[in-house]
Design an enzyme around this catalytic site. Sequence first.
Site, PDB file in Angstrom:
ATOM      1  N   GLU A   1       0.824  -1.214   0.000  1.00 46.97           N
ATOM      2  CA  GLU A   1       0.000   0.000   0.000  1.00 46.97           C
ATOM      3  C   GLU A   1       0.856   1.262   0.000  1.00 46.97           C
ATOM      4  O   GLU A   1       0.507   2.263  -0.639  1.00 46.97           O
ATOM      5  CB  GLU A   1      -0.901   0.014   1.244  1.00 46.97           C
ATOM      6  CG  GLU A   1      -1.904  -1.114   1.290  1.00 46.97           C
ATOM      7  CD  GLU A   1      -1.410  -2.293   2.112  1.00 46.97           C
ATOM      8  OE1 GLU A   1      -0.177  -2.510   2.134  1.00 46.97           O
ATOM      9  OE2 GLU A   1      -2.233  -3.001   2.707  1.00 46.97           O
ATOM     10  N   ASP A   2       1.968   1.229   0.703  1.00 48.12           N
ATOM     11  CA  ASP A   2       2.797   2.419   0.826  1.00 48.12           C
ATOM     12  C   ASP A   2       3.645   2.658  -0.425  1.00 48.12           C
ATOM     13  O   ASP A   2       3.629   3.742  -1.000  1.00 48.12           O
ATOM     14  CB  ASP A   2       3.719   2.286   2.034  1.00 48.12           C
ATOM     15  CG  ASP A   2       2.953   2.383   3.345  1.00 48.12           C
ATOM     16  OD1 ASP A   2       1.799   2.841   3.322  1.00 48.12           O
ATOM     17  OD2 ASP A   2       3.502   2.003   4.387  1.00 48.12           O
TER      18      ASP A   2
END
Length: 339
Positions: free
Chosen positions: A196-197
Amino acid sequence: KSPGAIRGPAPVLGADTASVRQDGWRAKGLEMRAPIRSLNHPLEDITVVEFSSWFASPFGDRLLSDLGADVIKVEPLHGDGLRALPDPWDGANRGKRSIALDLKAPETHEIILRLMEKADVVQNNMRPGVGERLGIDYEAARRVNPDVIYDFAPGYGSSGPKAQLQSFAPLLGGFTGLMSLFGGPGNAPHVGFGNEDYFNGQLVAISVLLGLVHREMTGQGQYIEGPQLHSSLLVTSEWYLQDGQPRTRMPQLDSDQAGFGTYNRIYQCMDGWIAVECRDQTQIAALHNTVLPCGTTAPNDARQALDALTYELFGATTSDWQDRLGSAGVPCEIVFEEN
């Protein structure tokens, strides 16, 4: 203002090579309108003002900094929470300049306006509504800088039932099914790598670059929204439905979490594990000839026999198997259980 669109089926490999080379490697519709000049870095003279915290979208701004942009990070007086983690902090923020401001204090309002006025890009990953309350939202930026490119990277988007929820990895991986993929068929879900990051940062950087190209061509700024949720959707986008069933061409973790299939996995030996990675038919045949009993020649029989390998069949030490497989031309390596 520069949306993607499906204009037809996927082209045959090489179908456009001649036309691209003839046009000087420039796709039609992307001809530069501004005068061409030499640059020391691709994003020379581009200023990014970052009202973001933690890792995801700040990592995207760091990628822009790597390309030569002047990134000014605006953090609270007590500092970004990521500062407590030195390596991730450096990974998301190296090459930037920093200023600490209390965005709620009236006396900082003029500083905020001056920062946004000089910015080519303003970037914000706060929850929807926060930017508006602080006076750093798109409309506030556009009033002082009509041509600004504004990137908003909330967790779940600017609207919808989850819009106001906090967004941290690995929440979005769970929401998009990634934890089930990490667990393998029949197993409990498992927390895996925090895509996600990293991928949200990548999408932020790519979106901003597209915005800069569009502004170079038209003179127009624009609002870009890239929720962190999109990064988890991106890394599951190889899945599709066929006959009502989810399918993918990508290798999937097997049920015992030992690898991606017969020829790409780890096998247990007397004193540990050995990793095998066969990429072509020659290597596969070498594995068959080295491991399987005589008479197992049909490819399907060989695969089933390898799938059924037990502790007894691989009843030798890891170093013995490394010697035997390596001598036969099978790519392999002992799996060490300590660093």
